[in-house]
Scaffold this active site. Structure first.
Site, mmCIF file in Angstrom:
data_model
loop_
_atom_site.group_PDB
_atom_site.id
_atom_site.type_symbol
_atom_site.label_atom_id
_atom_site.label_comp_id
_atom_site.label_asym_id
_atom_site.label_seq_id
_atom_site.Cartn_x
_atom_site.Cartn_y
_atom_site.Cartn_z
ATOM 1 N N TYR A 24 0.827 -1.206 0.000
ATOM 2 C CA TYR A 24 0.000 0.000 0.000
ATOM 3 C C TYR A 24 0.859 1.253 0.000
ATOM 4 O O TYR A 24 2.085 1.178 0.193
ATOM 5 C CB TYR A 24 -0.958 -0.009 1.191
ATOM 6 N N ARG A 60 8.317 4.039 -4.688
ATOM 7 C CA ARG A 60 8.338 3.112 -3.543
ATOM 8 C C ARG A 60 7.322 1.983 -3.761
ATOM 9 O O ARG A 60 7.578 0.838 -3.385
ATOM 10 C CB ARG A 60 8.049 3.861 -2.237
ATOM 11 N N ARG A 119 -7.715 -21.407 -1.142
ATOM 12 C CA ARG A 119 -6.775 -20.789 -0.202
ATOM 13 C C ARG A 119 -5.547 -21.678 -0.078
ATOM 14 O O ARG A 119 -5.627 -22.795 0.441
ATOM 15 C CB ARG A 119 -7.419 -20.600 1.178
ATOM 16 N N HIS A 137 -1.040 -21.274 0.295
ATOM 17 C CA HIS A 137 0.083 -20.332 0.412
ATOM 18 C C HIS A 137 0.813 -20.128 -0.911
ATOM 19 O O HIS A 137 1.389 -19.067 -1.153
ATOM 20 C CB HIS A 137 1.082 -20.819 1.470
ATOM 21 N N LYS A 194 6.451 -1.826 1.968
ATOM 22 C CA LYS A 194 5.262 -1.218 2.566
ATOM 23 C C LYS A 194 4.088 -2.193 2.404
ATOM 24 O O LYS A 194 3.186 -2.003 1.578
ATOM 25 C CB LYS A 194 4.971 0.159 1.947
ATOM 26 N N GLU A 207 12.421 2.832 14.048
ATOM 27 C CA GLU A 207 11.412 3.779 13.560
ATOM 28 C C GLU A 207 10.215 3.663 14.486
ATOM 29 O O GLU A 207 10.215 2.872 15.427
ATOM 30 C CB GLU A 207 11.027 3.465 12.105
ATOM 31 N N LEU A 263 11.196 1.382 7.003
ATOM 32 C CA LEU A 263 10.591 1.871 5.761
ATOM 33 C C LEU A 263 11.349 3.109 5.262
ATOM 34 O O LEU A 263 11.612 4.023 6.050
ATOM 35 C CB LEU A 263 9.129 2.242 6.016
HETATM 36 N N1 PDD Z 1 2.877 4.991 7.412
HETATM 37 N N2 PDD Z 1 7.553 3.779 8.918
HETATM 38 C C1 PDD Z 1 6.402 3.090 8.928
HETATM 39 C C2 PDD Z 1 6.397 1.727 9.550
HETATM 40 C C3 PDD Z 1 5.238 3.640 8.365
HETATM 41 O O1 PDD Z 1 4.105 2.922 8.353
HETATM 42 C C4 PDD Z 1 5.287 4.942 7.813
HETATM 43 C C5 PDD Z 1 4.081 5.604 7.198
HETATM 44 C C6 PDD Z 1 6.510 5.632 7.823
HETATM 45 C C7 PDD Z 1 6.658 7.009 7.205
HETATM 46 O O2 PDD Z 1 6.638 6.950 5.803
HETATM 47 P P1 PDD Z 1 6.097 8.161 4.922
HETATM 48 O O3 PDD Z 1 6.871 9.348 5.313
HETATM 49 O O4 PDD Z 1 6.362 7.728 3.539
HETATM 50 O O5 PDD Z 1 4.619 8.329 5.241
HETATM 51 C C8 PDD Z 1 7.615 5.020 8.377
HETATM 52 C C9 PDD Z 1 1.646 5.466 6.802
HETATM 53 C C10 PDD Z 1 1.413 6.926 6.957
HETATM 54 C C11 PDD Z 1 0.515 4.598 7.286
HETATM 55 O O6 PDD Z 1 0.739 3.400 7.406
HETATM 56 O O7 PDD Z 1 -0.601 5.097 7.492
#
Ligand code: PDD
Length: 293
Positions: A35, A54, A103, A105, A150, A182, A206
């Site tokens: 996403y 990304r 279903r 894997h 992501k 993070e 991320l």
């Molecule tokens: N999340 N690290 C993680 C684990 C995140 O889920 C996010 C953002 C970030 C920051 O990334 P960016 O600057 O590209 O938004 C870092 C989004 C906002 C979410 O999951 O809603």
């Protein structure tokens, strides 16, 4: 809640509250999907090429191809954001592996992705709230070793955030092998003796789009910065801590595990960075862009 908005679903625009994917969708069954969250300021999507790059990276990492071209994505973002003209909003998009009757894997060869996207209004930024800062706790990072993807497989993040909320904090900073990685949904920065530090790119975090912009703004403004491992003592002795994301922008952390960060209010460097960030948003609102390099 404005449920009259249209969402994008596999080439169609349908009312958001009626858009459905089958229960056999692998995103639902296995978390087999990726996403993006793209902010739009004054109705203008922010750093779209960066988000789409990304997305390509995440898709490649899970053995998928981007089902849409850059142009097709742009058109979707335009159509979605036009529903809320001039408004600050968040575009959410998700590409799942697709639905499959059995279903299993094993990734099927003959499967078509499900592609969804929708927008939601963001409340206008409250500068007083931003200046109050946020509280965080540290927690063990129990996530997998591909946090650079992501992916929607976010249960560990969700549970860590739940614990933070329970303990009266706004966010949790995740610690792996004694290093701070993070937040549950944000990237980490510390400021120490005038140096802005963020953990280096790695599979454990991320590559945030907001983080990239903060580094670019540092470069442009001549603020010294580095990518380096942040240990627990670095965090505890930092002059400032910031968390960045598409939804939080640059948030100042004023309390870490119940203790004040610096003097317990957002630091001088945060004020400077926040002003640079807001100026960038303003340029976008006025029809310019936010690229500083
Ligand atoms: N999340 N690290 C993680 C684990 C995140 O889920 C996010 C953002 C970030 C920051 O990334 P960016 O600057 O590209 O938004 C870092 C989004 C906002 C979410 O999951 O809603």
């Amino acid at each position: 809640m404005n449920d009259s908005l249209l969402a994008y679903l596999n080439g169609e625009y349908v009312p958001k509250d009626q858009a459905c994917v089958p229960i056999t969708d692998r995103g639902l069954l296995f978390g087999d999907s990726v996403y993006e969250v793209i902010p739009a300021y004054g109705g203008r999507p922010f750093r779209v090429p960066h988000h789409l790059r990304r997305l390509d990276r995440s898709l490649a990492a899970i053995r998928m191809q981007n089902p849409l071209s850059q142009d097709e994505w742009q058109k979707i973002f335009e159509r979605l954001t036009q529903q809320l003209p001039g408004k600050d909003q968040s575009i959410y998009l998700q590409v799942t592996r697709g639905s499959y009757p059995v279903r299993n894997h094993v990734i099927p060869d003959d499967i078509q992705p499900n592609v969804i996207a929708f927008t939601s209004v963001n409340p206008a930024r409250d500068p007083d709230k931003a200046r109050r800062g946020i509280k965080v706790i540290t927690l063990e990072d129990i996530r997998w070793h591909r946090c650079d993807i992501k992916a929607t497989t976010l249960l560990a993040n969700v549970l860590a955030r739940a614990q933070a909320t329970e303990e009266g904090a706004d966010e949790a900073i995740l610690i792996r092998d004694a290093a701070a990685m993070e937040g549950t949904a944000s990237n980490l920065f510390v400021v120490s003796n005038g140096l802005v530090i963020t953990p280096p790119d790695s599979p454990e975090l991320l590559p945030g789009i907001t983080r990239d912009l903060v580094l670019e703004l540092c470069r442009e403004a001549g603020v010294p910065f580095a990518q380096a491992t942040i240990g627990m003592p670095d965090l505890e002795h930092a002059d400032e801590i910031w968390l960045t994301s598409s939804t939080r922008e640059v948030a100042a952390v004023v309390e870490l595990n119940g203790r004040p960060v610096g003097n317990g209010t957002p630091g001088e460097m945060w004020h400077r960075m926040d002003a640079l960030f807001q100026a960038c948003k303003e340029r976008l609102r006025l029809g310019g862009d936010c690229h500083v390099d």
